[in-house]
Design a protein around this motif. Structure first.
Motif, PDB file in Angstrom:
ATOM      1  N   ILE A  71      48.318 -11.297 -50.819  1.00  0.00           N
ATOM      2  CA  ILE A  71      47.355 -11.079 -51.890  1.00  0.00           C
ATOM      3  C   ILE A  71      46.771 -12.420 -52.339  1.00  0.00           C
ATOM      4  CG2 ILE A  71      47.064 -10.249 -54.248  1.00  0.00           C
ATOM      5  CD1 ILE A  71      49.276  -8.233 -53.706  1.00  0.00           C
ATOM      6  N   GLY A  72      45.474 -12.485 -52.414  1.00  0.00           N
ATOM      7  CA  GLY A  72      44.813 -13.708 -52.855  1.00  0.00           C
ATOM      8  C   GLY A  72      44.106 -14.415 -51.726  1.00  0.00           C
ATOM      9  N   MET A  73      44.476 -14.114 -50.479  1.00  0.00           N
ATOM     10  CA  MET A  73      43.822 -14.729 -49.337  1.00  0.00           C
ATOM     11  C   MET A  73      42.798 -13.774 -48.751  1.00  0.00           C
ATOM     12  SD  MET A  73      46.728 -16.836 -47.257  1.00  0.00           S
ATOM     13  CE  MET A  73      47.826 -17.998 -48.098  1.00  0.00           C
ATOM     14  N   GLU A  74      41.661 -14.334 -48.330  1.00  0.00           N
ATOM     15  CA  GLU A  74      40.591 -13.520 -47.786  1.00  0.00           C
ATOM     16  C   GLU A  74      40.498 -13.616 -46.271  1.00  0.00           C
ATOM     17  OE1 GLU A  74      38.718 -11.435 -49.478  1.00  0.00           O
ATOM     18  OE2 GLU A  74      39.631 -11.953 -51.399  1.00  0.00           O
ATOM     19  N   PHE A  75      40.906 -14.742 -45.707  1.00  0.00           N
ATOM     20  CA  PHE A  75      40.658 -14.990 -44.293  1.00  0.00           C
ATOM     21  C   PHE A  75      41.929 -14.985 -43.441  1.00  0.00           C
ATOM     22  CE2 PHE A  75      37.252 -17.038 -46.729  1.00  0.00           C
ATOM     23  CZ  PHE A  75      36.177 -16.307 -46.247  1.00  0.00           C
ATOM     24  N   ILE A  76      42.919 -15.761 -43.805  1.00  0.00           N
ATOM     25  CA  ILE A  76      44.166 -15.838 -43.045  1.00  0.00           C
ATOM     26  C   ILE A  76      45.270 -15.188 -43.868  1.00  0.00           C
ATOM     27  CG2 ILE A  76      45.796 -17.344 -41.874  1.00  0.00           C
ATOM     28  CD1 ILE A  76      43.034 -17.438 -40.640  1.00  0.00           C
ATOM     29  N   LYS A  77      45.703 -13.985 -43.472  1.00  0.00           N
ATOM     30  CA  LYS A  77      46.632 -13.220 -44.299  1.00  0.00           C
ATOM     31  C   LYS A  77      48.037 -13.113 -43.717  1.00  0.00           C
ATOM     32  CE  LYS A  77      42.840 -10.411 -46.097  1.00  0.00           C
ATOM     33  NZ  LYS A  77      42.305  -9.041 -46.293  1.00  0.00           N
ATOM     34  N   ASP A 136      30.282 -19.479 -55.283  1.00  0.00           N
ATOM     35  CA  ASP A 136      30.871 -18.246 -55.813  1.00  0.00           C
ATOM     36  C   ASP A 136      30.144 -16.985 -55.357  1.00  0.00           C
ATOM     37  OD1 ASP A 136      32.831 -19.638 -57.124  1.00  0.00           O
ATOM     38  OD2 ASP A 136      31.766 -19.732 -59.033  1.00  0.00           O
ATOM     39  N   ALA A 137      28.888 -17.094 -54.993  1.00  0.00           N
ATOM     40  CA  ALA A 137      28.126 -15.910 -54.578  1.00  0.00           C
ATOM     41  C   ALA A 137      28.749 -15.230 -53.370  1.00  0.00           C
ATOM     42  CB  ALA A 137      26.681 -16.295 -54.267  1.00  0.00           C
ATOM     43  N   TYR A 138      29.536 -15.981 -52.616  1.00  0.00           N
ATOM     44  CA  TYR A 138      30.120 -15.435 -51.393  1.00  0.00           C
ATOM     45  C   TYR A 138      31.506 -14.826 -51.599  1.00  0.00           C
ATOM     46  CZ  TYR A 138      26.503 -17.097 -48.235  1.00  0.00           C
ATOM     47  OH  TYR A 138      25.318 -17.270 -47.577  1.00  0.00           O
ATOM     48  N   ARG A 139      32.040 -14.909 -52.793  1.00  0.00           N
ATOM     49  CA  ARG A 139      33.383 -14.374 -53.015  1.00  0.00           C
ATOM     50  C   ARG A 139      33.443 -12.864 -52.792  1.00  0.00           C
ATOM     51  NH1 ARG A 139      37.043 -17.987 -55.273  1.00  0.00           N
ATOM     52  NH2 ARG A 139      36.113 -19.927 -56.037  1.00  0.00           N
ATOM     53  N   SER A 140      32.344 -12.180 -52.963  1.00  0.00           N
ATOM     54  CA  SER A 140      32.327 -10.735 -52.775  1.00  0.00           C
ATOM     55  C   SER A 140      31.782 -10.317 -51.409  1.00  0.00           C
ATOM     56  CB  SER A 140      31.481 -10.073 -53.872  1.00  0.00           C
ATOM     57  OG  SER A 140      30.147 -10.564 -53.835  1.00  0.00           O
ATOM     58  N   VAL A 141      31.516 -11.287 -50.545  1.00  0.00           N
ATOM     59  CA  VAL A 141      30.953 -10.998 -49.221  1.00  0.00           C
ATOM     60  C   VAL A 141      32.072 -10.744 -48.220  1.00  0.00           C
ATOM     61  CG1 VAL A 141      29.667 -11.958 -47.281  1.00  0.00           C
ATOM     62  CG2 VAL A 141      28.832 -12.290 -49.609  1.00  0.00           C
ATOM     63  N   ASP A 142      31.927  -9.699 -47.428  1.00  0.00           N
ATOM     64  CA  ASP A 142      32.896  -9.394 -46.372  1.00  0.00           C
ATOM     65  C   ASP A 142      32.470 -10.109 -45.093  1.00  0.00           C
ATOM     66  OD1 ASP A 142      34.773  -8.393 -44.658  1.00  0.00           O
ATOM     67  OD2 ASP A 142      33.898  -6.370 -44.542  1.00  0.00           O
ATOM     68  N   PRO A 181      30.860  -7.034 -38.465  1.00  0.00           N
ATOM     69  CA  PRO A 181      30.217  -7.366 -37.186  1.00  0.00           C
ATOM     70  C   PRO A 181      29.071  -8.366 -37.302  1.00  0.00           C
ATOM     71  CG  PRO A 181      30.672  -5.025 -37.300  1.00  0.00           C
ATOM     72  CD  PRO A 181      30.990  -5.579 -38.661  1.00  0.00           C
ATOM     73  N   GLU A 182      28.220  -8.201 -38.329  1.00  0.00           N
ATOM     74  CA  GLU A 182      27.049  -9.072 -38.435  1.00  0.00           C
ATOM     75  C   GLU A 182      27.394 -10.490 -38.892  1.00  0.00           C
ATOM     76  OE1 GLU A 182      27.304  -6.639 -42.290  1.00  0.00           O
ATOM     77  OE2 GLU A 182      27.607  -6.345 -40.126  1.00  0.00           O
ATOM     78  N   ARG A 183      28.604 -10.669 -39.404  1.00  0.00           N
ATOM     79  CA  ARG A 183      29.012 -11.993 -39.883  1.00  0.00           C
ATOM     80  C   ARG A 183      30.188 -12.561 -39.078  1.00  0.00           C
ATOM     81  NH1 ARG A 183      26.821 -13.759 -44.645  1.00  0.00           N
ATOM     82  NH2 ARG A 183      25.722 -12.239 -45.943  1.00  0.00           N
ATOM     83  N   GLN A 184      30.438 -12.020 -37.900  1.00  0.00           N
ATOM     84  CA  GLN A 184      31.616 -12.402 -37.139  1.00  0.00           C
ATOM     85  C   GLN A 184      31.607 -13.868 -36.722  1.00  0.00           C
ATOM     86  OE1 GLN A 184      34.109 -10.141 -36.910  1.00  0.00           O
ATOM     87  NE2 GLN A 184      35.335 -11.888 -36.251  1.00  0.00           N
ATOM     88  N   SER A 185      30.433 -14.378 -36.354  1.00  0.00           N
ATOM     89  CA  SER A 185      30.368 -15.788 -35.937  1.00  0.00           C
ATOM     90  C   SER A 185      30.718 -16.713 -37.092  1.00  0.00           C
ATOM     91  CB  SER A 185      28.983 -16.124 -35.391  1.00  0.00           C
ATOM     92  OG  SER A 185      27.978 -15.879 -36.364  1.00  0.00           O
ATOM     93  N   ALA A 186      30.245 -16.368 -38.297  1.00  0.00           N
ATOM     94  CA  ALA A 186      30.566 -17.171 -39.479  1.00  0.00           C
ATOM     95  C   ALA A 186      32.054 -17.032 -39.814  1.00  0.00           C
ATOM     96  CB  ALA A 186      29.717 -16.744 -40.670  1.00  0.00           C
TER      97      ALA A 186
END
Length: 279
Positions: free
Chosen positions: A2-8, A52-58, A62-67
């Motif tokens: 909990i608290g991590m978005e990318f590496i869990k 901060d605008a990206y905190r709610s971005v998934d 698929p469309e953001r996989q490269s990022a």
């Protein structure tokens, strides 16, 4: 976690660990060892790079996989660079590892320093790669304070133009105030603040021919001024002449106070009725 978005978990972490890192059988996983550093690295990423605008971005879509892939590599590199000095690394036959036994000599200071430098170089290059991917996204301004779009030099690797080849991100942040100061000077005296604001913020896909030429022109002047190189007044006059010739297509310049000064220059005229010498 909990608290991590990318590496869990460790399974997500392992593909992004450099080949020089190995898990020693019977010892804690790298994820367990790095958990706090990974969390700190994600927060650092939002504060310094994404905003901060990206905190709610998934990003794991698929469309953001490269990022997403690049972000994971940045987060892991940042976590390792921060955590390595506090971890008791040893050299195993397969690379760097952490063991609890005292029978294995720790990795040398030189090896650790080279490892950290390598991690930082990789992180900085990937930050630049991420910036190129995100720069067309209206949400992207660069960090919590929009720092990357407050200057014409909006990519971390742009600092190489100033002779910086190592520690690019740190060097970029260090030079940013001076770069802004020089750009503001050029804006106030030659190209106008409204036009400079446009040149700083315009997205690559929306740049006109004039935007591209002026950005390149001004960036070259900034690099030379930052190096304390002497610039003749003609170097600035050429830009102003270009702006005046194309004023109809550059409204930010045409309607500015800076342009008005050049259209109505202050000229001293002698009054022959005045006493004293006159020219």
């Amino acid at each position: 976690y909990i608290g991590m978005e990318f590496i869990k978990n460790d399974e997500q972490l392992r593909p992004y660990l450099p080949n020089a890192f190995t898990t020693v059988k019977g010892e804690s996983t790298w994820f367990v060892k790095l958990k706090q550093y990974l969390e700190d690295a994600e927060e650092w990423l939002y504060n310094e790079i994404l905003g901060d605008a990206y905190r709610s971005v998934d990003f794991n879509s698929p469309e953001r996989q490269s990022a997403y892939d690049i972000i994971c590599r940045i987060v892991v590199a940042q976590a390792l660079a921060s955590g390595v000095p506090s971890l008791d690394l040893v050299m195993t036959p397969n690379g760097f590892g952490i063991v609890s036994t005292t029978n294995v000599a720790p990795a040398s200071k030189d090896r650790i320093e080279r490892l950290i430098s390598s991690l930082i170089r990789g992180r900085d290059q990937r930050v630049s790669d991420l910036q190129h991917i995100l720069e067309e996204d209206e949400q992207y301004k660069g960090g919590a304070d929009g720092k990357f779009f407050s200057t014409l030099f909006r990519h971390v690797t742009d600092v190489c133009a100033f002779g910086q080849l190592d520690n690019l991100l740190a060097s970029y942040f260090l030079k940013l105030p001076k770069i802004r100061e020089i750009e503001d000077y050029i804006a106030e005296n030659w190209v106008s603040p409204p036009l400079m604001e446009r040149l700083r913020s315009v997205r690559k896909s929306e740049m006109t021919v004039h935007d591209k030429r002026l950005r390149s022109w001004i960036k070259n002047l900034v690099i030379r001024m930052a190096a304390d190189e002497y610039l003749p007044s003609q170097a600035f006059a050429d830009i102003t002449q270009y702006l005046r010739e194309n004023a109809a297509e550059i409204p930010e310049w045409a309607t500015s106070e800076t342009a008005a000064r050049f259209d109505n220059p202050i000229v001293y005229n002698n009054d022959k009725t005045d006493k004293g010498d006159w020219l």
